[in-house]
Design a protein around this motif. Structure first.
Motif: not given
Length: 150
Positions: A122-125, A132-135, A141-148
């Motif tokens: 996600q750092r590369y993205l 755009d990626y931050v929004r 979710p990152l996988i199934l958990w963890g937004r942001g």
């Protein structure tokens, strides 16, 4: 950070190969086989959905292909990493079917590796797609958990 990410890519493939270790199952029953098949088929469908959506922009490394668009549609509306999610769900079915403690340990390590890889990716993205990626990350979710971004 790139070297650590490359090690995680290699670790991912090694762990997937280790899931194929031969051995005797600890249990076996028709219902376990049925659940394992549903998990494997679901995982395959999720991964194929992610692969199909990326098309020629798929890369094994954490940095996106230069010039590739940010993908947020299709299966990517539900998870930022459908391929990782599909691998985890599908391989969980395999581990359940094979019914071996060492495979459960390998699968747990695979969860850790893919989660770490997704965090680095996600750092590369963010670097490639900025706000755009931050929004996108704030609502998906990152996988199934963890937004942001963490």
């Amino acid at each position: 950070m790139r070297n650590r990410a490359d090690v995680l890519v290699i670790a991912q493939f090694v762990l997937l190969a280790l899931l194929l270790l031969p051995g005797t199952s600890l249990w076996s029953s028709g219902w376990i086989t049925s659940v394992a098949l549903v998990l494997a088929a679901t995982g395959l469908a999720i991964s194929v959905g992610g692969l199909a959506r990326l098309g020629r922009n798929i890369v094994p490394w954490v940095a996106p292909r230069p010039g590739a668009p940010l993908e947020t549609g299709g299966i990517y509306r539900f998870t930022r990493n459908p391929i990782y999610l599909g691998i985890l769900v599908g391989s969980a079915g395999w581990v359940l079917w094979r019914a071996r403690i060492e495979l459960l340990i390998v699968w747990t390590l695979l969860v850790v590796v893919l989660t770490l890889k997704a965090h680095i990716e996600q750092r590369y993205l963010v670097a490639a797609y900025g706000e755009d990626y931050v929004r996108y990350a704030e609502r998906t979710p990152l996988i199934l958990w963890g937004r942001g971004i963490r």
